[in-house]
Structure formats: structure tokens, C-alpha cells
Scaffold this motif. Structure first.
Motif, PDB file in Angstrom:
ATOM      1  N   ALA A  52       0.850  -1.199   0.000  1.00 24.45           N
ATOM      2  CA  ALA A  52       0.000   0.000   0.000  1.00 24.45           C
ATOM      3  C   ALA A  52       0.882   1.244   0.000  1.00 24.45           C
ATOM      4  O   ALA A  52       1.971   1.255   0.589  1.00 24.45           O
TER       5      ALA A  52
ATOM      6  N   HIS B 167      -6.823   7.215   9.311  1.00 26.50           N
ATOM      7  CA  HIS B 167      -7.357   6.630   8.067  1.00 26.50           C
ATOM      8  C   HIS B 167      -6.363   5.599   7.488  1.00 26.50           C
ATOM      9  O   HIS B 167      -6.772   4.531   7.028  1.00 26.50           O
ATOM     10  N   TRP B 168      -5.082   5.944   7.531  1.00 28.76           N
ATOM     11  CA  TRP B 168      -4.041   5.008   7.040  1.00 28.76           C
ATOM     12  C   TRP B 168      -4.155   3.663   7.749  1.00 28.76           C
ATOM     13  O   TRP B 168      -4.204   2.608   7.131  1.00 28.76           O
TER      14      TRP B 168
ATOM     15  N   ARG C 257      -8.101  -2.989   6.966  1.00 29.59           N
ATOM     16  CA  ARG C 257      -9.201  -3.533   6.156  1.00 29.59           C
ATOM     17  C   ARG C 257      -8.721  -4.036   4.793  1.00 29.59           C
ATOM     18  O   ARG C 257      -9.500  -4.600   4.042  1.00 29.59           O
TER      19      ARG C 257
ATOM     20  N   MET D 212      -8.079  -1.979   2.339  1.00 28.81           N
ATOM     21  CA  MET D 212      -8.799  -1.122   1.381  1.00 28.81           C
ATOM     22  C   MET D 212      -7.913   0.028   0.915  1.00 28.81           C
ATOM     23  O   MET D 212      -7.018   0.468   1.640  1.00 28.81           O
ATOM     24  N   GLU D 213      -8.210   0.561  -0.276  1.00 33.91           N
ATOM     25  CA  GLU D 213      -7.438   1.681  -0.830  1.00 33.91           C
ATOM     26  C   GLU D 213      -7.650   2.953   0.002  1.00 33.91           C
ATOM     27  O   GLU D 213      -8.739   3.202   0.525  1.00 33.91           O
ATOM     28  N   HIS D 214      -6.589   3.750   0.102  1.00 33.30           N
ATOM     29  CA  HIS D 214      -6.668   4.995   0.858  1.00 33.30           C
ATOM     30  C   HIS D 214      -7.211   6.133   0.006  1.00 33.30           C
ATOM     31  O   HIS D 214      -7.021   6.149  -1.214  1.00 33.30           O
ATOM     32  N   SER D 215      -7.871   7.078   0.679  1.00 39.32           N
ATOM     33  CA  SER D 215      -8.459   8.230  -0.017  1.00 39.32           C
ATOM     34  C   SER D 215      -7.405   8.956  -0.850  1.00 39.32           C
ATOM     35  O   SER D 215      -7.656   9.346  -1.996  1.00 39.32           O
TER      36      SER D 215
ATOM     37  N   ASP E 148      -6.672   2.423   9.600  1.00 43.20           N
ATOM     38  CA  ASP E 148      -7.971   1.758   9.429  1.00 43.20           C
ATOM     39  C   ASP E 148      -8.042   1.055   8.075  1.00 43.20           C
ATOM     40  O   ASP E 148      -8.467  -0.106   7.991  1.00 43.20           O
ATOM     41  N   GLN E 149      -7.622   1.737   7.008  1.00 43.46           N
ATOM     42  CA  GLN E 149      -7.710   1.149   5.666  1.00 43.46           C
ATOM     43  C   GLN E 149      -6.684   0.024   5.487  1.00 43.46           C
ATOM     44  O   GLN E 149      -6.965  -0.967   4.821  1.00 43.46           O
TER      45      GLN E 149
ATOM     46  N   SER F  72      -4.454   7.696  -1.961  1.00 40.35           N
ATOM     47  CA  SER F  72      -3.472   6.681  -2.385  1.00 40.35           C
ATOM     48  C   SER F  72      -2.508   7.310  -3.390  1.00 40.35           C
ATOM     49  O   SER F  72      -2.799   8.373  -3.975  1.00 40.35           O
TER      50      SER F  72
ATOM     51  N   MET G  34       0.288   5.524   0.429  1.00 40.90           N
ATOM     52  CA  MET G  34      -0.599   6.680   0.628  1.00 40.90           C
ATOM     53  C   MET G  34       0.236   7.951   0.652  1.00 40.90           C
ATOM     54  O   MET G  34       1.295   7.983   1.277  1.00 40.90           O
TER      55      MET G  34
END
Ligand code: NAD
Ligand code: 89V
Length: 343
Positions: free
Chosen positions: A118, A299-300, A306, A308-311, A302-303, A313, A120
Motif C-alpha cells: 500500500a 485513516h491510514w 481492512r 482497502m485503498e486509501h483516499s 484503518d484502511q 493513495s 498513501m
């Protein structure tokens, strides 16, 4: 919930905010720090009680023992450090500006994608409480379909005292500050097809431009103006507020100086105070930015947990970075730049 372990590289001016925020974030903590300047390593290590200290990023990664890396250095080292993280299969956060050029940024995104880690970009302004409030009002349909916007940051604040390097680059305000306002414009009104810009330098003591006016054609048909200045002396200094104006088919939104959110539509006008929280470690006027640092870091985590992609990214940030490059190219050539062709 398992706690993620992080390492932070770059113990300079802004890292203090990131370290405070890591203390507050749920589900992660910093276990190692790195800076090639021993004085900065000591300041941050002592202040935050971190014993694992490195002067060399390769040595940090070789020792390992962490689940992600937070790169808080200035832009010159971003590509090498992101690529190092990818080589070691370590998910990475990288401060803005993400890279020196759009082509470097594309390579960094591709490298992390190929490594399966990932990535971000720490593009925190969209996480500010007042900006989130604007987006919520828009999503709730308060003004119908937006057709025009303005994202404005005009200030006379001495930003060079904390960040002296900002006076030295050929590029200044679009790369450093405009990048945030351009990201907010995308976050609120969506992606952009064309950019037109004009720049000037007012302050003779710096190398780069300190005023920029940018016109964006959004893909949804809306038009917006992003205007940024560090040469604007006002009766009440607004630093570091981004003011927003939105006109829609059913009304208007105004985010005004002092964190007032005014929504006008057929029901009348409502004014709400959307001030950021003053976190215990924060100080005015930086508290707006400081709170958003906490928000993006949470947010980093939490995603990441999960999957999941970051807002913000790396892939998302390419579309903001293209606006930076496009604005400089437009100002240099006096032409409108096709953003789609850059991506
Ligand atoms: P700074 O110069 O004060 O700190 C950078 C630190 O990184 C220095 O201590 C330097 O020694 C260290 N460093 C540089 N290259 C290194 C390397 N290869 N290995 C180890 N250490 C290295 O800079 P700053 O003002 O803290 O800014 C850092 C970044 O944060 C910049 O990209 C800046 O644009 C960004 N920033 C973001 C915000 C925001 O709101 N998102 C606000 C301020 C600064
Ligand atoms: O984001 C930044 O790097 C900062 C500031 C918000 C002060 O412009 O330079």
C-alpha cells in the motif's frame, strides 16, 4: 485489535506533528525513527521516547521489525525512500509533494503496485474538519448540482521561518501549498480535464512564485478557480485556512474566514461553526492542519487493516500532481493544458 508498528523517516519541522498524531492514533505506534541529521534524531527520539534510532534508512529497513513506514522527509528523497520501502515489502506513507516530477510519481506508484504494498500520500488538507463539512453538505444535496467553485488560500504569513527551504526552490507556492488547494478542488468537484494558470513573484527574497491563479475545467462540467498567495496582507491573517465558495443549481455554500459554513438554499441560510478541534498537543493557528494530520494517519491504519485503498493513495495523488505540473506548464507557455494527456 493488533497494534501496527511503524517507522518514521525524517525528523524535521513537520514530523513533530506526525509523531504527536501517532501517539493519538488507535491501532498503531512508532517503534523506530531515522534521520541523517543526528541533532534532529536526538530531538525527536528524546521527546517521544523512541530508542531505536537510525541515521541511514537502508540500515533501518535491514533491521526491520515494523509494519509500515512514514516518510516525512522533503521531496528530494521521496522516490528513493518509497522504492526502498517497496523493495522491503513495507507499506509506505509519503509526505507531499509526492515527487519532483510526474514521471517519478508514476514510477513510484507502479513500483509499489508491483511489490503489492500500500502507498498513501500524506495529502492531509482534504481531511480538515471544515473541508469535510463542505463535502458533507454537498453530498447531502444542500445546493443541488455544483457548477462553479473557488478554493482560496491568501496569506501574508511568514512560512519561511519554519520551512526555510521553501524560499530556495525554483518552484514554490503551487508545488508546496497550491497542491493542497488543488487536491481539495478535486475532492469537492471531481477530476479535472484542463488547467490554465498564471503566476507571479512578489517577495524579492525568494526564488519561486508566491502567487498563483489557476482555472480548472472539471470533468463534470463545473469550473473552479484555485487562487493561492503568500503575498497578501489582510486585516486578520487567515493562515492556514482554505476558503471555499460553491454555487449550485439549488443554492450556495460559503466556507468563510473563522471557520463559518454558510449554506443558502430554498429553505433559507444556515450558518454553522465548523472549527477544527484544538488537540492537546496542537497550537493555533496550526491546529486546523494538525487535526488533519491525526485524521489522515488514523485513516491510514484503518484502511491498511481492512486491506482497502486509501483516499489519497499514490494512484489518486497522481491526478492532483498532474494539476501541479499542468499549472506550471500552463503558466510557462501561456496555454491551457490537457490534463488527461498527462496521465
Ligand atoms: P525539514 O527539512 O524540516 O525535515 C526533513 C528532515 O528529513 C530533516 O531533518 C532531514 O535531515 C531529514 N532527511 C532528509 N532526507 C533524508 C534521508 N534520505 N534519510 C534520512 N533523513 C532524511 O522538512 P519539513 O518542513 O519537516 O517537511 C518535510 C515534508 O513535509 C516536506 O515534503 C513538506 O512539504 C511536508 N510538509 C507537509 C505539511 C502538510 O501539511 N502536509 C506541512 C509542512 C511540511
Ligand atoms: O503543507 C506545507 O508543506 C506547508 C504549509 C501548509 C505551511 O504551506 O508548507
Amino acid at each position: 485489535m493488533t497494534e501496527l508498528k511503524g517507522a518514521l523517516i525524517g525528523c524535521g519541522f513537520f514530523s513533530i506533528n506526525q509523531m504527536h498524531a501517532w501517539n493519538d492514533v488507535e491501532g498503531a505506534r512508532i517503534v523506530a525513527i531515522c534521520d541523517r541529521d543526528p541533532a534532529r534524531l536526538k530531538v525527536v527520539g528524546d521527546q517521544f521516547g523512541i530508542d531505536r534510532r537510525y541515521s541511514d534508512a537502508e540500515a533501518l529497513f535491514a533491521d526491520g521489525g515494523f509494519d509500515f513506514v512514514d516518510i516525512a522527509t522533503t521531496v528530494e528523497s521521496h522516490r528513493a525512500l518509497v522504492e526502498m520501502a517497496a523493495r522491503h515489502k513495507v507499506p509506505a506513507i509519503c509526505q507531499k509533494p509526492f515527487a519532483k516530477t510526474l514521471s517519478d510519481a508514476k514510477i513510484m506508484v507502479e513500483t509499489c503496485r508491483n511489490a503489492g504494498v500500500a502507498l498513501m500520500v500524506h495529502e492531509n488538507f482534504r481531511w480538515q474538519t471544515p473541508i469535510q463539512a463542505v463535502r458533507k453538505a454537498l453530498e447531502a444535496g444542500a445546493i443541488g448540482t455544483p457548477f462553479w467553485g473557488r478554493f482560496s488560500f491568501r496569506s501574508g504569513y511568514d512560512v519561511f521561518s519554519g520551512q526555510p527551504y521553501l524560499a530556495e526552490g525554483e518552484r514554490f507556492i503551487i508545488e508546496d501549498l497550491g497542491i493542497h488547494a488543488l487536491d481539495i478542488a478535486r475532492y469537492i468537484l471531481g477530476d479535472v480535464s484542463a488547467v490554465t494558470a498564471r503566476t507571479t513573484r512578489v517577495n524579492p527574497k525568494i526564488k519561486g512564485e508566491d502567487v498563483a491563479t489557476i482555472l480548472l475545467d472539471h470533468k463534470n462540467g463545473a469550473t473552479s478557480v484555485v487562487d493561492v498567495s503568500y503575498a497578501t496582507k489582510l486585516s486578520t491573517e487567515p493562515f492556514p485556512e482554505t476558503l471555499v465558495e460553491l454555487d449550485g443549481s439549488k443554492g450556495t455554500i460559503r466556507l468563510t474566514q473563522g471557520y463559518g459554513l454558510k449554506v443558502t438554499n430554498a429553505q433559507g441560510t444556515t450558518t454553522t461553526n465548523v472549527s477544527p478541534k484544538l488537540l492537546p498537543w496542537a497550537s493555533r493557528p496550526w491546529h486546523n492542519i494538525q487535526e488533519s494530520v491525526y485524521a489522515i494517519q488514523q485513516h491510514w491504519v484503518d484502511q491498511l487493516k481492512r486491506g482497502m485503498e486509501h483516499s489519497t493513495s499514490g494512484a489518486d495523488n497522481l491526478r492532483t500532481f498532474a494539476l501541479v505540473e499542468g499549472a506550471y506548464e500552463s503558466a510557462a507557455k501561456g496555454q491551457t493544458i490537457d490534463v488527461g494527456a498527462m496521465l
